[in-house]
Design an enzyme around this catalytic site. Structure first.
Site, PDB file in Angstrom:
ATOM      1  N   ARG A 104      -8.192  15.106 -12.438  1.00 26.76           N
ATOM      2  CA  ARG A 104      -8.686  13.410 -11.964  1.00 26.76           C
ATOM      3  C   ARG A 104      -8.757  12.473 -12.338  1.00 26.76           C
ATOM      4  NH1 ARG A 104     -13.538  13.602 -11.405  1.00 26.76           N
ATOM      5  NH2 ARG A 104     -13.604  15.329 -10.545  1.00 26.76           N
ATOM      6  N   ASP A 125      -0.590  -7.809  -2.071  1.00 23.36           N
ATOM      7  CA  ASP A 125       0.485  -6.870  -1.571  1.00 23.36           C
ATOM      8  C   ASP A 125       1.469  -7.077  -2.398  1.00 23.36           C
ATOM      9  OD1 ASP A 125       1.878  -4.983  -0.644  1.00 23.36           O
ATOM     10  OD2 ASP A 125       0.889  -4.735   0.684  1.00 23.36           O
ATOM     11  N   TYR A 173       0.689  -5.950   7.481  1.00 20.78           N
ATOM     12  CA  TYR A 173       0.976  -4.185   7.234  1.00 20.78           C
ATOM     13  C   TYR A 173      -0.133  -3.869   7.884  1.00 20.78           C
ATOM     14  CZ  TYR A 173       1.846   0.100   6.343  1.00 20.78           C
ATOM     15  OH  TYR A 173       2.112   1.881   6.778  1.00 20.78           O
ATOM     16  N   LYS A 187       7.579   3.034  -1.079  1.00 22.49           N
ATOM     17  CA  LYS A 187       8.959   2.063  -1.040  1.00 22.49           C
ATOM     18  C   LYS A 187       9.842   2.044  -2.407  1.00 22.49           C
ATOM     19  CE  LYS A 187       6.145   2.310   2.962  1.00 22.49           C
ATOM     20  NZ  LYS A 187       5.452   1.068   2.753  1.00 22.49           N
TER      21      LYS A 187
HETATM   22  C1  LIG Z   1       3.802   0.783   3.221  1.00 23.82           C
HETATM   23  C2  LIG Z   1       2.893   0.065   3.295  1.00 23.82           C
HETATM   24  C3  LIG Z   1       1.801  -0.099   2.372  1.00 23.82           C
HETATM   25  C4  LIG Z   1       0.527   1.624   2.088  1.00 23.82           C
HETATM   26  O1  LIG Z   1       1.417   2.395   1.692  1.00 23.82           O
HETATM   27  P1  LIG Z   1       0.968   3.586   1.776  1.00 23.82           P
HETATM   28  O2  LIG Z   1       1.623   3.985   0.350  1.00 23.82           O
HETATM   29  O3  LIG Z   1       2.474   4.577   2.819  1.00 23.82           O
HETATM   30  O4  LIG Z   1      -0.390   3.749   1.806  1.00 23.82           O
HETATM   31  C5  LIG Z   1       0.807  -1.270   2.181  1.00 23.82           C
HETATM   32  N1  LIG Z   1       1.222  -2.395   2.332  1.00 23.82           N
HETATM   33  C6  LIG Z   1       2.900  -2.283   2.742  1.00 23.82           C
HETATM   34  C7  LIG Z   1       3.210  -3.560   2.739  1.00 23.82           C
HETATM   35  C8  LIG Z   1       3.319  -1.626   3.266  1.00 23.82           C
HETATM   36  O5  LIG Z   1       4.882  -1.278   3.204  1.00 23.82           O
END
Ligand SMILES: *Cc1c(COP(=O)(O)O)cnc(C)c1O
Length: 390
Positions: free
Chosen positions: A53, A177, A105, A202
């Protein structure tokens, strides 16, 4: 870990960052350390690894790669993008305030408003393209500015350097982000941001086979705080997932180049299609964020949204049902092309009047353009649009 430095090109970093031959065997690929614990020679006498961890060598290699890719000193990997965000928010105290964008998001919005709002943290959602709106909410309690650019699905652009400049001298730190751009197209730390967050799920993973998140920063004190929270709360990714992402990163620059080329070709094709009213893509000079995007990004990315000429729910549903190569699914950023209908999928929980204000109408369709041959993708969209209007 690795001696890759920011002066290396992005492609070189994508291939090499964080990775060194395994010292015991010379294996060129980072081994998958499927182990929960590490043998100690004597009490407290270990090789830097005690429990997985806290530290795992596969994760450490990936975290070094993340740091290098965003030109930061530190990288931290988490079990999901939202787990990474959760950790940042846990550095706040009751009474603290956060300012974010009004085109956020959905999962981030839910985390802010249904989880952390109950812990005495106040969230403000403004148009971050309007610095006066940002300054109007800025006060001595503001601790975070949470930026997302480009946004989902309208591809709104926020000027990262301008936001960082606007909060200079305050206690507010800027987090970006960077999921939609990836480190190949945008490096927020270079623009004055204090931290970068990615949904690794992504583009960084890139193959739709992993859920993961990460944080990158050059702030040593903040990193230490986050590292303690990562270990205390435990939302860490497993070593196999870390290996898959290390492998995905090696082609990130090539994938992003192709995502951008295909996105551009499709945006231009759709813009002259009679069944399409408007294409939302920051590469167009008519896009409201074009100037800023051209300045702060190294490409306009593979996300393209478009509004149908009839802006009709049934037509939109027919289009997304008729594509063959574009698969109907949530998520984005994988090698394969995806198509989605924000009004009934990602944005279904947002009231119609609210979502329509930002442009998420019934006739809006979102594409995550993959890396296939673009003429096949265009032919697929053309036949779906023709059938939906047949
Ligand atoms: C998918 C996404 C998230 C969340 O991420 P997860 O890996 O699904 O928890 C946050 N911000 C954006 C812009 C996203 O596309």
């Amino acid at each position: 870990m690795s001696d890759m430095s920011p002066h290396h090109g992005r492609g070189t970093l994508a291939v090499h960052a964080g990775v060194e031959p395994d010292p015991t065997t010379g294996a060129i690929m980072t081994p998958v350390y499927l182990t929960s614990t590490y043998v100690q020679d004597g009490v407290g006498n270990h090789k830097g690894f005690e429990y997985s961890r806290t530290h795992n060598p596969t994760r450490s290699a990936l975290e070094a790669a993340f740091a290098a890719l965003e030109h930061g000193s530190h990288g931290l990997a988490f079990a999901s993008g939202l787990a990474a965000m959760d950790t940042v928010l846990k550095t706040l105290q009751p009474g603290d305030e956060v300012i974010s964008t009004n085109d956020l998001y959905g999962g981030s919005y839910r985390l802010f408003t249904t989880v952390f709002a109950h812990y005495g943290i106040t969230f403000h959602f403004v148009d971050l393209g309007d610095l006066e709106a940002l300054k109007a909410k800025l006060n001595e309690h503001t601790r975070l500015i949470w930026v997302e650019t480009p946004t989902n699905p309208m591809m709104q652009i926020t000027d990262i350097a301008a936001v960082a400049e606007a909060v200079k001298g305050t206690e507010a730190r800027v987090v970006v982000d960077n999921t939609f751009a990836s480190p190949m197209l945008q490096n927020p730390l270079d623009l004055g941001a204090d931290m970068v967050m990615h949904s690794v799920t992504k583009y960084l993973g890139g193959h739709s086979d992993v859920v993961m998140g990460c944080l990158m920063t050059s702030d040593d004190a903040w990193e230490e705080e986050l590292r303690t929270l990562q270990n205390s709360c435990g939302a860490v990714p497993g070593p196999m997932d870390c290996f898959l992402v290390l492998r995905g990163l090696k082609t990130l620059h090539l994938r992003m180049q192709r995502h951008c080329e295909n996105g551009e070709a499709i945006a231009h094709h759709l813009a002259q299609h009679p069944a399409v009213a408007k294409v939302h893509w920051p590469g167009f000079e008519t896009h409201p964020g074009h100037q800023v995007a051209a300045r702060q990004m190294h490409g306009f990315g593979g996300m393209v949204a478009f509004t149908l000429a009839d802006d009709n729910l049934d037509t939109a549903k027919a289009v997304v049902a008729k594509t063959n190569l574009f698969t109907l699914a949530e998520s984005l950023g994988g090698v394969e092309s995806l198509i989605g209908h924000p009004a009934t999928m990602t944005h279904a929980s947002i009231p119609k009047e609210v979502r329509e204000k930002t442009g998420v109408t019934d006739g809006l369709i979102r594409l995550s353009v993959g890396i296939e041959d673009v003429q096949d993708l265009i032919a697929d969209l053309d036949q779906a649009l023709a059938q939906a209007h047949g």
